[in-house]
Design an enzyme around this catalytic site. Structure first.
Site, PDB file in Angstrom:
ATOM      1  N   SER A 311       0.819  -1.204   0.000  1.00  0.00           N
ATOM      2  CA  SER A 311       0.000   0.000   0.000  1.00  0.00           C
ATOM      3  C   SER A 311       0.862   1.267   0.000  1.00  0.00           C
ATOM      4  O   SER A 311       1.577   1.534  -0.947  1.00  0.00           O
ATOM      5  CB  SER A 311      -0.957  -0.051   1.201  1.00  0.00           C
ATOM      6  OG  SER A 311      -1.891   0.986   1.177  1.00  0.00           O
ATOM      7  N   LYS A 336      -0.494  -4.429  -3.008  1.00  0.00           N
ATOM      8  CA  LYS A 336      -1.799  -3.919  -2.568  1.00  0.00           C
ATOM      9  C   LYS A 336      -1.881  -2.457  -3.005  1.00  0.00           C
ATOM     10  O   LYS A 336      -1.544  -1.540  -2.263  1.00  0.00           O
ATOM     11  CB  LYS A 336      -1.926  -4.059  -1.053  1.00  0.00           C
ATOM     12  CG  LYS A 336      -3.362  -3.976  -0.523  1.00  0.00           C
ATOM     13  CD  LYS A 336      -3.801  -2.556  -0.338  1.00  0.00           C
ATOM     14  CE  LYS A 336      -5.205  -2.465   0.236  1.00  0.00           C
ATOM     15  NZ  LYS A 336      -5.662  -1.064   0.379  1.00  0.00           N
ATOM     16  N   GLN A 340      -8.964   2.743  -0.654  1.00  0.00           N
ATOM     17  CA  GLN A 340     -10.265   2.594   0.009  1.00  0.00           C
ATOM     18  C   GLN A 340     -10.694   3.907   0.665  1.00  0.00           C
ATOM     19  O   GLN A 340      -9.859   4.625   1.220  1.00  0.00           O
ATOM     20  CB  GLN A 340     -10.211   1.494   1.085  1.00  0.00           C
ATOM     21  CG  GLN A 340     -10.256   0.085   0.551  1.00  0.00           C
ATOM     22  CD  GLN A 340      -8.985  -0.333  -0.148  1.00  0.00           C
ATOM     23  OE1 GLN A 340      -7.881  -0.067   0.328  1.00  0.00           O
ATOM     24  NE2 GLN A 340      -9.112  -0.968  -1.298  1.00  0.00           N
TER      25      GLN A 340
END
Length: 402
Positions: A311, A336, A340
């Site tokens: 991320s 990843k 979100q």
């Protein structure tokens, strides 16, 4: 006269039958939503044309026909319906949060909770350890990045969402949870019994190595990381380092804004450092640019990455590689690269939705692909057992020659 009377009776009878059938048909055709009591806000949202009658027909049938109707919890039915809707997307990172789950998410963000202290995620549909946190029960139990979690207790993880898995693994301090783990090199799965404890997520460590090399270890992008990194940057800068080794191994990510902030210490102002791709939802792409804090932008840097870098870590590594041609040392990152957004809902519930995917400044997708190191160096089990770190050693060697 008899025939006339018969015709009249027959006509009246037929009219009655037709009227009765029409009344019955009308009653049957009334949308179930209108005949349901005890439910509020039943109207379709504006702009939604989907036929919800099958949902309300099912609700009505359950409410009226289920054998143990007195045990029905309508709130749980609503939550279950939303969870099913979210699961239909097939995205492990889009989730609905009940009030308890929302509290758990808040604890994550604040950086303190009771559990085993491991970041988890899905890799190729399998629940996987992204990284055990420093000084956590997971680290003490010798869980490793890349471990596949096959079972939590007696429960197989195949059909669990990410939040369900987290909920099962967390629990009261002092209680034991058993994870069945498959790891590369294992001939068969093994059970790890881990005692839950209060987990405080670490942020940053740094020290000066030989030859004037500053070593900065960033553990995550949560909590007060912006303020802590600023404090660390001032300390490092004051030490007048000749080179920097920036360690993002085992860093499972966190806030986007914090990733942008931290990149800005290394990259000149105005440079594109990340791209947010909103796909086909009509929002196109959004570019993020460096704030240009200048502390480290003229100092040679080497970055350490591995399978636990995910991320926000991947955003930072990708930006430094693309913009400054920084050498990445270690192993391929987790991959990843989705974004979100958490949307608060009524009654202390919330929904976390994947709204975009990350691209590096050169336009390379991170999601499910990860970022390859410039210099690949593997960490073997023997290295771990002997407390050796060939990846760090390689990064230091490269830094000395920059």
């Amino acid at each position: 006269m008899f025939k006339s009377a018969f015709k009249l009776i027959l006509t009246v009878s037929l009219l009655f039958v037709v009227y009765s059938f029409g009344f019955y048909a009308g009653q049957v055709s009334i949308p179930s939503i209108q005949s349901i009591s005890g439910v509020v806000n039943k109207e379709n949202p504006k702009g939604v044309s989907t036929d919800f009658s099958i949902f309300w027909d099912s609700w009505k049938a359950i409410s009226e026909e289920y054998v143990d109707r007195t045990t029905i919890d309508q709130e749980k039915m609503v939550y279950g319906a939303i969870e099913g809707m979210v699961a239909s997307l097939g995205d492990p990172y889009t989730s609905f949060f009940t009030p308890d789950d929302s509290k758990m998410l808040e604890d994550d963000i604040n950086g303190s909770f009771s559990g085993i202290g491991a970041e988890i995620g899905f890799r190729k549909g399998i629940l996987t350890i992204i990284s055990p946190l420093k000084n956590s029960p997971a680290e003490r139990a010798k869980l490793q990045t890349g471990d596949k979690i096959l079972k939590i207790g007696d429960l197989f993880t195949d059909d669990l969402s990410l939040e369900e898995a987290v909920r099962k693994i967390r629990g009261e301090k002092g209680m034991v949870v058993t994870l069945t783990i498959m790891r590369e090199g294992f001939s068969e799965p093994r059970e790890f019994a881990i005692t839950r404890d209060t987990v405080k997520i670490p942020l940053i460590d740094w020290e000066t190595k030989d030859d004037g090399i500053a070593y900065i270890k960033l553990h995550n992008f949560l909590g007060d990381v912006d303020a802590e990194f600023q404090k660390t940057a001032r300390q490092v800068f004051a030490s007048e380092p000749k080179k920097i080794v920036f360690d993002l191994r085992g860093n499972a990510g966190g806030f986007l804004d914090s990733a942008i902030e931290i990149i800005s210490y290394f990259v000149p102002q105005g440079e594109v450092i990340a791209i947010e791709d909103f796909g086909n939802n009509g929002k196109g792409r959004r570019e993020f640019r460096s704030n240009g804090y200048r502390y480290f932008q003229d100092i040679p840097v080497v970055v350490l990455i591995d399978g636990g870098s995910a991320s926000a870590s991947e955003i930072v590594a990708g930006a430094l590689k693309d913009v400054r041609n920084v050498v990445l040392v270690g192993e391929k990152t987790f991959g990843k690269g989705s974004v979100q957004e958490v949307i608060p809902l009524d009654n202390n519930t919330s929904i976390k939705i994947t709204v975009a995917k990350w691209l590096t400044p050169s336009g390379t997708s991170i999601h499910e692909q990860g970022i390859e190191p410039t210099e690949k160096v593997e960490m073997t089990q023997q290295d771990r057992d002997e407390n050796k770190d060939p990846q760090l050693q390689k990064a230091l060697d490269i830094a000395r020659n920059l």
